[in-house]
Structures are given as C-alpha cells and as structure tokens.
Design an enzyme around this catalytic site. Structure first.
Site, PDB file in Angstrom:
ATOM      1  N   PHE A 157      64.213  -1.532  -8.837  1.00 51.38           N
ATOM      2  CA  PHE A 157      64.607  -0.340  -8.746  1.00 51.38           C
ATOM      3  C   PHE A 157      66.019  -0.015  -9.647  1.00 51.38           C
ATOM      4  CE2 PHE A 157      61.441   0.305  -5.651  1.00 51.38           C
ATOM      5  CZ  PHE A 157      61.007   1.517  -6.040  1.00 51.38           C
ATOM      6  N   ASP A 158      66.080   0.612 -10.520  1.00 51.69           N
ATOM      7  CA  ASP A 158      67.364   1.103 -11.139  1.00 51.69           C
ATOM      8  C   ASP A 158      67.997   2.178 -10.111  1.00 51.69           C
ATOM      9  OD1 ASP A 158      69.484   1.873 -12.977  1.00 51.69           O
ATOM     10  OD2 ASP A 158      68.490   3.760 -13.206  1.00 51.69           O
ATOM     11  N   LEU A 159      69.233   2.419 -10.253  1.00 50.03           N
ATOM     12  CA  LEU A 159      70.008   3.182  -9.127  1.00 50.03           C
ATOM     13  C   LEU A 159      70.226   4.513  -9.822  1.00 50.03           C
ATOM     14  CD1 LEU A 159      71.199   3.532  -6.439  1.00 50.03           C
ATOM     15  CD2 LEU A 159      73.318   2.548  -7.423  1.00 50.03           C
TER      16      LEU A 159
END
Length: 221
Positions: A9-11
């Site tokens: 996941f990106d944040l």
C-alpha cells in the site's frame, strides 16, 4: 490465499487523507520564501511525488540551495504539526483486517520519509496490520516508488504473480509496472480520473469497502 501473496500500500491518499498537513506545510514554506501561492487544486497535486520534485515544480527552479531551503522550511512545520493533520479513510481498517484474514502479507511503500511515516501509522492505529513499512530517507534516497518496491521485493521475496501494489497516483502505477507488479488504483485519493486512466492500472476501486474483494480478485483467490 497463499501466505506469500502480498498487498503493498501507498500511504498518502490511499490509507490516510493527509491533505491538510501537507498543503498547510507547503503554504508555510512558500510564504516563508515569499513566493506566490498556487491554487488549492495545484497544491493538492503536490501530494504523491517526491518532495524535491514538488519544490522544483512549485518554485520553477532547479537551484539546489533554494530547493533545500524550501524542504527545510516545509519540514519545520510538518515534523511538529503537519504529520498529525491526518486521518484514516473510513473503511480502511476493516479492509486491512479482511485481507489479513485472507492470508495476505501486507506492506507499505511510501515516498514519505520513514521518520514521518512510522509515527503516522502508529498514531492512526494501523501498525498492527503491516509486516513492514518501506519509505524514503530524509536525504531523498528511495523517494521514487520503483526503488522502494525493488528494495521491498529484494528483502521480502513476495511471489510477484500473487502480489499487487495499491495506490492513488500515477507514480504508484508506473513504479509498480517497472518492477513487474500490477497496481490497483484507488479513486478516493489525490489522482484524478484522467491521470489514473492514462497510467493504465490493472483495476480501479471506488470505495474502501470494495478494496479487499478487488485485491483478492486481482490475485485470483
């Protein structure tokens, strides 16, 4: 779902809405440097790329000393106030729990420096969902998504055919493609519909409630 199936996941714009803290810190830096302020839409487009590139674009300059001054001024606010101006998108904890229950290994790969990403994840109560967090250094090392993902793959050895990147900007999609991963684009973040379509993700997701099911469908189980 096999154990070495992964979701990465990106944040910002994927797990958390970080607009307030980032935009206010950008405004702070530009005001301190006595530079004109772009409109809100232009500032929001600054959420996602590496910070040095953001200031090259905002200042319309490749003057290294000026860029470093801007970064330092930005971080004076962000490191004390801005990183707390953040909230988890509704439905994200439930989606992460569902993916854990399905047997996926979960990771974060963010262009944000680890010095800020770790306390954000901790304070927002997301730390228990993730096996490891990958982020940039304050000097800009590993600020590009391709490099972060390459490091993660080298260290964690995920099965690429059973792994997926999840992000909200073209940088996530392009970086994933460069290391051989599909990317699921989420539409509640900071990338607009045209940007995401042009980047050609494997699939798109409209709401966090759909996230776990869409990831499992991409991975085939």
């Amino acid at each position: 779902m096999r154990v070495n199936a992964c979701a990465i996941f990106d944040l910002d714009g994927t797990l958390t809405d970080s607009r307030e803290g980032i935009v206010r810190s950008l405004v702070h830096a530009l005001e301190q440097l006595d530079r004109p302020l772009p409109n809100d839409a232009a500032l929001e487009r600054c959420i996602g790329p590496p910070l040095r590139q953001v200031f090259v674009d905002l200042l319309q300059s490749d003057d290294g000393e000026l860029i470093e001054r801007a970064i330092t001024t930005y971080r004076q606010r962000y490191a004390t106030v801005g990183y707390r101006e953040n909230r988890v998108y509704e439905g994200i904890p439930e989606a992460l729990a569902e993916l854990q229950e399905a047997g996926l290994r979960l990771f974060i790969a963010t262009s944000k420096p680890l010095d800020y990403a770790r306390p954000i994840i901790s304070e927002q109560g997301l730390g228990s969902y993730f096996e490891e967090l990958y982020g940039a250094s304050l000097d800009g090392t590993l600020s590009h998504k391709r490099d972060l993902l390459a490091k993660l793959i080298a260290e964690q050895h995920p099965q690429l055919s059973r792994s997926v990147m999840v992000g909200d900007r073209k940088y996530d999609i392009e970086g994933a493609r460069e290391v051989g991963l599909p990317c699921l684009a989420v539409r509640w973040g900071f990338g607009d519909a045209d940007e995401l379509a042009a980047a050609r993700p494997a699939a798109q997701c409209d709401e966090p409630v759909e996230l776990a099911g869409t990831i499992c469908a991409i991975l085939g189980g």
